[in-house]
Design a protein around this motif. Sequence first.
Motif, mmCIF file in Angstrom:
data_model
loop_
_atom_site.group_PDB
_atom_site.id
_atom_site.type_symbol
_atom_site.label_atom_id
_atom_site.label_comp_id
_atom_site.label_asym_id
_atom_site.label_seq_id
_atom_site.Cartn_x
_atom_site.Cartn_y
_atom_site.Cartn_z
ATOM 1 N N ASN A 1 0.821 -1.217 0.000
ATOM 2 C CA ASN A 1 0.000 0.000 0.000
ATOM 3 C C ASN A 1 0.851 1.262 0.000
ATOM 4 O O ASN A 1 0.330 2.365 0.037
ATOM 5 N N ASP A 2 2.170 1.093 -0.031
ATOM 6 C CA ASP A 2 3.059 2.251 0.138
ATOM 7 C C ASP A 2 3.407 2.975 -1.151
ATOM 8 O O ASP A 2 4.118 3.975 -1.120
ATOM 9 N N ILE A 3 2.979 2.454 -2.305
ATOM 10 C CA ILE A 3 3.402 3.099 -3.566
ATOM 11 C C ILE A 3 2.222 3.490 -4.448
ATOM 12 O O ILE A 3 2.350 3.580 -5.668
ATOM 13 N N GLY A 4 1.078 3.719 -3.832
ATOM 14 C CA GLY A 4 -0.055 4.214 -4.607
ATOM 15 C C GLY A 4 -0.857 3.112 -5.279
ATOM 16 O O GLY A 4 -0.792 1.948 -4.872
ATOM 17 N N ALA A 5 -1.563 3.507 -6.333
ATOM 18 C CA ALA A 5 -2.548 2.603 -6.934
ATOM 19 C C ALA A 5 -1.919 1.373 -7.587
ATOM 20 O O ALA A 5 -2.524 0.311 -7.639
ATOM 21 N N GLN A 6 -0.676 1.543 -8.107
ATOM 22 C CA GLN A 6 -0.023 0.394 -8.762
ATOM 23 C C GLN A 6 0.781 -0.376 -7.713
ATOM 24 O O GLN A 6 1.996 -0.354 -7.702
ATOM 25 N N GLY A 7 0.062 -1.046 -6.823
ATOM 26 C CA GLY A 7 0.719 -1.633 -5.654
ATOM 27 C C GLY A 7 1.222 -3.051 -5.844
ATOM 28 O O GLY A 7 1.878 -3.602 -4.969
ATOM 29 N N THR A 8 0.921 -3.653 -6.988
ATOM 30 C CA THR A 8 1.357 -5.043 -7.192
ATOM 31 C C THR A 8 2.803 -5.064 -7.669
ATOM 32 O O THR A 8 3.106 -4.685 -8.786
ATOM 33 N N VAL A 9 3.665 -5.502 -6.781
ATOM 34 C CA VAL A 9 5.086 -5.482 -7.098
ATOM 35 C C VAL A 9 5.482 -6.774 -7.814
ATOM 36 O O VAL A 9 6.371 -6.789 -8.661
ATOM 37 N N CYS A 10 4.772 -7.843 -7.485
ATOM 38 C CA CYS A 10 5.124 -9.135 -8.065
ATOM 39 C C CYS A 10 3.857 -9.932 -8.322
ATOM 40 O O CYS A 10 2.950 -9.938 -7.487
ATOM 41 N N GLY A 11 3.794 -10.565 -9.471
ATOM 42 C CA GLY A 11 2.628 -11.397 -9.768
ATOM 43 C C GLY A 11 3.061 -12.655 -10.491
ATOM 44 O O GLY A 11 3.982 -12.620 -11.306
ATOM 45 N N GLY A 12 2.415 -13.746 -10.164
ATOM 46 C CA GLY A 12 2.818 -14.978 -10.845
ATOM 47 C C GLY A 12 1.842 -16.106 -10.611
ATOM 48 O O GLY A 12 0.756 -15.912 -10.060
ATOM 49 N N GLY A 13 2.262 -17.259 -11.021
ATOM 50 C CA GLY A 13 1.423 -18.432 -10.827
ATOM 51 C C GLY A 13 1.822 -19.561 -11.754
ATOM 52 O O GLY A 13 2.859 -19.516 -12.416
ATOM 53 N N ARG A 14 0.950 -20.535 -11.768
ATOM 54 C CA ARG A 14 1.145 -21.744 -12.567
ATOM 55 C C ARG A 14 0.590 -21.579 -13.965
ATOM 56 O O ARG A 14 -0.426 -20.916 -14.150
ATOM 57 N N TYR A 15 1.262 -22.164 -14.938
ATOM 58 C CA TYR A 15 0.711 -22.170 -16.298
ATOM 59 C C TYR A 15 0.927 -23.553 -16.905
ATOM 60 O O TYR A 15 1.744 -23.752 -17.786
ATOM 61 N N ASP A 16 0.147 -24.498 -16.411
ATOM 62 C CA ASP A 16 0.355 -25.903 -16.783
ATOM 63 C C ASP A 16 0.095 -26.182 -18.261
ATOM 64 O O ASP A 16 0.605 -27.156 -18.802
ATOM 65 N N GLY A 17 -0.694 -25.316 -18.922
ATOM 66 C CA GLY A 17 -1.034 -25.603 -20.312
ATOM 67 C C GLY A 17 -0.217 -24.839 -21.347
ATOM 68 O O GLY A 17 -0.346 -25.080 -22.545
ATOM 69 N N LEU A 18 0.624 -23.937 -20.907
ATOM 70 C CA LEU A 18 1.275 -23.024 -21.872
ATOM 71 C C LEU A 18 2.190 -23.728 -22.872
ATOM 72 O O LEU A 18 2.122 -23.482 -24.075
ATOM 73 N N ILE A 19 3.049 -24.602 -22.373
ATOM 74 C CA ILE A 19 4.028 -25.233 -23.266
ATOM 75 C C ILE A 19 3.308 -26.057 -24.349
ATOM 76 O O ILE A 19 3.682 -26.030 -25.523
ATOM 77 N N GLU A 20 2.257 -26.737 -23.935
ATOM 78 C CA GLU A 20 1.457 -27.483 -24.914
ATOM 79 C C GLU A 20 0.792 -26.532 -25.911
ATOM 80 O O GLU A 20 0.764 -26.791 -27.113
ATOM 81 N N GLU A 21 0.262 -25.449 -25.392
ATOM 82 C CA GLU A 21 -0.390 -24.448 -26.243
ATOM 83 C C GLU A 21 0.572 -23.966 -27.339
ATOM 84 O O GLU A 21 0.163 -23.654 -28.454
ATOM 85 N N LEU A 22 1.859 -23.940 -27.009
ATOM 86 C CA LEU A 22 2.845 -23.467 -27.982
ATOM 87 C C LEU A 22 3.385 -24.614 -28.843
ATOM 88 O O LEU A 22 4.334 -24.434 -29.600
ATOM 89 N N GLY A 23 2.803 -25.798 -28.685
ATOM 90 C CA GLY A 23 3.183 -26.902 -29.564
ATOM 91 C C GLY A 23 4.169 -27.881 -28.954
ATOM 92 O O GLY A 23 4.676 -28.768 -29.644
#
Length: 447
Positions: free
Chosen positions: A274-296
């Motif tokens: 909350n210390d840097i204003g409205a753009q407070g998300t410093v890091c975002g991520g997660g799992r992408y189990d389907g991406l590599i397949e999606e790319l062939g």
Amino acid sequence: MALITKAIKGTQDILPDVVYKNQFLEQALLDIARKFGFRELRTPVFEHTELFQRGVGETTDVVQKEMYTFDDKGGRSITLRPEGTAGAARAFLEHGLFNEAMPQKVCYLLNCYRYEKPQAGRWREFQQFGVECFGTASPAADAEIISLANEVFAFLGVENISLELNSIGCPECRKNYHAALKEYFEAKKENLCPTCLGRLEKNPMRILDCKSPVCKEIAADAPAIIDYICDDCSKHFESVKKYLEKMNIEYTVNPRIVRGLDYYTRTVFEFVSNDIGAQGTVCGGGRYDGLIEELGGPHTPSLGFGMGTGRLLMLLEAQGIEFPEPSGCDIYIAPMGENASYEAAAIVADLRAGGINAQTDVVGRSLKAQMKYADKIGAKYTMVLGDDEVASGKAKVKNMDSGESTEFELSELSENFLEFIVHQETAALGESLDLDGVDLSAILNNL
Ligand code: ATP
Ligand code: MG
């Protein structure tokens, strides 16, 4: 004329007075990633547009509104990378890394490009630090990358940053959820923005991530994915939480997090301040189990995160966290006259080869002007080199703080100066060190 002396909107220069902060941060990030087994990967700034359409997703804000896309002279559609994962996944496939031992852990520091409205914490060119871990479905890996991000904040001394966690399930459990979302938004569709109206059919989850205030308001009461996830996804999520608890990493479950990229499955997370204003998300991520397949490629469950280093720097500044300043000029050699100038050039060359930051006159200034300059650049020591000194082969080195002078044989200066300055500077700090066998230039750089 004015145009060429102004950086493009949403881009910024990082001047030499500040860049040491970026350098310190970049080194810290790579060092931390290395401890977790992530090795640096470098990919091109631009890729085929289709990579991002497929990898990031046709219905995302990034692809629909934010990409810098153009045709090159060969008629190819090229896009400046808006993020790092698609390029890393492309490299993983292109170089057959799926044949190597899994997981493959890579990290990167790269500039990304998004055509967004510039504001505090949001630029059109920005740097991301990211990690990708290819080839594991285990919740232990989810917890591991979260703990890596957590370690970054801990190492830098960041406070008041919270980890928000959610599971957005797999394509299987999302079917029911999509139906529920469609029903919910269908009833309010006359108020949705035109982009979201299109998303209603193709990918209603994307509406949850829309920045338009009206869509945001409508989305606030939409059904939450977490209530729709299947048993396997639920088990996975429980296990991620258990790992985090075991590692003493605090989190809150935020059922509203869906993330802006289409490829995410199961775990998604954000570190928010909350210390840097409205753009407070410093890091975002997660799992992408389907991406590599999606790319062939072959089925390769994977995960990663992106951290905006610009926002991270803003946060460090806001919290008054200090950066170690690099040491400046150790010695300024002030020649008087042409003959001495040649000697000075040779002396600074020797000193530099020995690890010393040594400067001399390259302008042709008077002695007085040189001393002023030496003071400006913060020289710790100075040495005046006139014809007499050159003739006798001896000159005095003056400590600019104490005013104390010490005479050196010019022929031995480069050999003895490093040890001399480290002794002097550590004594000034009140430390007495045994310097036998120690890397003195490393100490000097850290003084
Ligand atoms: P936001 O919701 O702020 O638009 P996002 O979901 O688009 O973020 P990601 O694509 O997940 O962001 O990127 C990861 C990180 O990169 C963000 O958490 C943020 O720190 C940083 N980032 C994203 N877009 C920008 C930008 N335009 N300027 C500066 N940093 C950014
Ligand atoms: Mg965004």
